[in-house]
Design a protein around this motif. Structure first.
Motif, short mmCIF file in Angstrom:
data_model
loop_
_atom_site.label_atom_id
_atom_site.label_comp_id
_atom_site.label_asym_id
_atom_site.label_seq_id
_atom_site.Cartn_x
_atom_site.Cartn_y
_atom_site.Cartn_z
N ASP A 168 -10.79 3.21 0.93
CA ASP A 168 -10.42 4.15 -0.12
C ASP A 168 -11.64 4.46 -0.99
O ASP A 168 -12.29 3.56 -1.51
CB ASP A 168 -9.32 3.56 -1.00
CG ASP A 168 -8.02 3.40 -0.24
OD1 ASP A 168 -7.63 4.36 0.42
OD2 ASP A 168 -7.43 2.32 -0.32
N VAL A 198 -5.78 5.47 8.25
CA VAL A 198 -6.54 4.28 8.61
C VAL A 198 -7.61 4.67 9.61
O VAL A 198 -7.35 5.39 10.56
CB VAL A 198 -5.61 3.21 9.21
CG1 VAL A 198 -6.40 1.99 9.62
CG2 VAL A 198 -4.53 2.86 8.23
N THR A 232 -6.53 -2.18 6.46
CA THR A 232 -7.42 -1.03 6.42
C THR A 232 -8.45 -1.06 7.55
O THR A 232 -8.75 -0.03 8.16
CB THR A 232 -8.17 -0.98 5.07
OG1 THR A 232 -7.22 -0.89 4.01
CG2 THR A 232 -9.10 0.22 4.99
N LYS A 236 -0.47 2.55 3.53
CA LYS A 236 -1.07 2.61 4.86
C LYS A 236 -0.11 2.14 5.95
O LYS A 236 -0.12 2.65 7.06
CB LYS A 236 -2.36 1.77 4.90
CG LYS A 236 -3.51 2.37 4.09
CD LYS A 236 -4.70 1.43 4.05
CE LYS A 236 -5.85 2.03 3.23
NZ LYS A 236 -6.42 3.22 3.87
N ARG A 287 -1.64 0.41 -2.01
CA ARG A 287 -2.41 1.00 -0.91
C ARG A 287 -2.04 0.39 0.44
O ARG A 287 -2.02 1.08 1.45
CB ARG A 287 -3.91 0.85 -1.18
CG ARG A 287 -4.44 1.69 -2.32
CD ARG A 287 -4.18 3.17 -2.11
NE ARG A 287 -4.78 3.66 -0.87
CZ ARG A 287 -4.56 4.87 -0.37
NH1 ARG A 287 -3.74 5.70 -0.99
NH2 ARG A 287 -5.15 5.26 0.75
N THR A 288 -1.74 -0.90 0.45
CA THR A 288 -1.33 -1.53 1.71
C THR A 288 0.01 -0.98 2.17
O THR A 288 0.19 -0.65 3.35
CB THR A 288 -1.24 -3.06 1.54
OG1 THR A 288 -2.51 -3.58 1.12
CG2 THR A 288 -0.85 -3.73 2.85
#
Length: 279
Positions: free
Chosen positions: A16, A3, A170, A124, A120-121
């Motif tokens: 990304d 991040v 993000t 991260k 993706r969340t």
């Protein structure tokens, strides 16, 4: 991908990149499984005699989409339900020549976007194994297979919501005005798909303010909450203005809230069925 810790108020991290996404084969597998599961489900479901005869809410949305294309684009009266999904469905109905199967198949692509942002969340916030498990559970979760391939709101709503939350995670350490307006806009679009998300956004705004307490400057502490609220207004206000122009009444998004509250909480309601004593 780590991040970004860029706190420059005038810049926005890139998040990304396409290259980094396609390097993660597990993400591609999750997206592929998500679409494949919905494709197989639709192929099986299409063999049912009732597949091409939408019923109840599906029928209502399908006919609303038809009215948008053939009668009045802006509609008449206040929106009874949030309007974003029927307008998407009208677009699908138009480009598929009113094919129910193709409309549902194209709608299933929204789930691929949802799986991307969910994966993706989770990556991260936690780790790749957690992201992979989350993605696989999402891909094969039965109720979502049903709802995301039906002419119903959840497929669109979940895409917008996971996209918005992905941006919160993000760009958490970034104070870009443009970036947080875009995030707020996504929440606004989610609201005109399903308005009850508006109950959550104030909590998010308060959290963003509290998290920024490390800044002594009040302007910096307020930057993200204010910008996300501005973005939210940009998403919602066109619907509100349309309702005001058409009806003369300040209806924020839709008019069904009162009747839904009554159906679920009148003296004869049982929590299972929609009961109205007068009917």
């Amino acid at each position: 991908m780590a991040v970004s810790n860029n706190k420059d108020a005038g810049t926005e991290p890139t998040g990304d990149t396409i290259r980094s996404v396609f390097r993660d084969r597990w993400l591609l597998i999750v997206i592929g499984l998500t679409f494949l599961a919905r494709l197989i489900y639709l192929l099986e479901l299409s063999r049912h005699p009732g597949f091409n005869v939408p019923m109840i809410d599906e029928k209502w949305h399908w006919e609303w989409a038809h009215d948008i294309l053939t009668k009045s684009f802006q509609g008449e009266g206040a929106y009874f339900r949030a309007p974003l999904y029927p307008y998407l469905l009208a677009f699908l109905r138009l480009i598929t020549n009113e094919s129910i199967f193709l409309s549902k198949l194209l709608q299933s692509l929204l789930a691929c976007g949802t799986s991307f942002f969910l994966y993706r969340t989770a990556y991260k916030l936690f780790s790749r194994p957690v992201a992979l498990i989350s993605g696989i559970v999402y891909a094969f979760y039965g109720p979502l297979l049903f709802y995301e391939t039906a002419f119903l709101i959840p497929g669109l709503f979940l895409l917008l919501l996971t996209w918005a939350m992905y941006r919160v995670v993000t760009y958490r350490d970034n104070y870009s005005v443009r970036g947080w307006i875009i995030t707020g806009l996504l929440f606004g679009l989610a609201a005109i798909a399903r308005p009850n998300i508006l109950l959550v956004v104030p909590v998010l705004i308060i959290w963003l303010y509290i998290e920024a307490r490390v800044h002594k400057d009040l302007t910096m502490r307020l930057r993200r909450p204010v910008m996300i609220f501005v973005g939210l207004l940009i998403g919602v206000m066109p619907v509100t203005l349309r309702n005001v122009i058409v009806t003369g009444e300040p209806i924020l998004i839709s008019s069904q809230g009162g009747i839904n509250l009554y159906l679920g909480n009148n003296e004869e309601s049982d929590g299972l069925t929609m009961l109205m004593p007068e009917v």
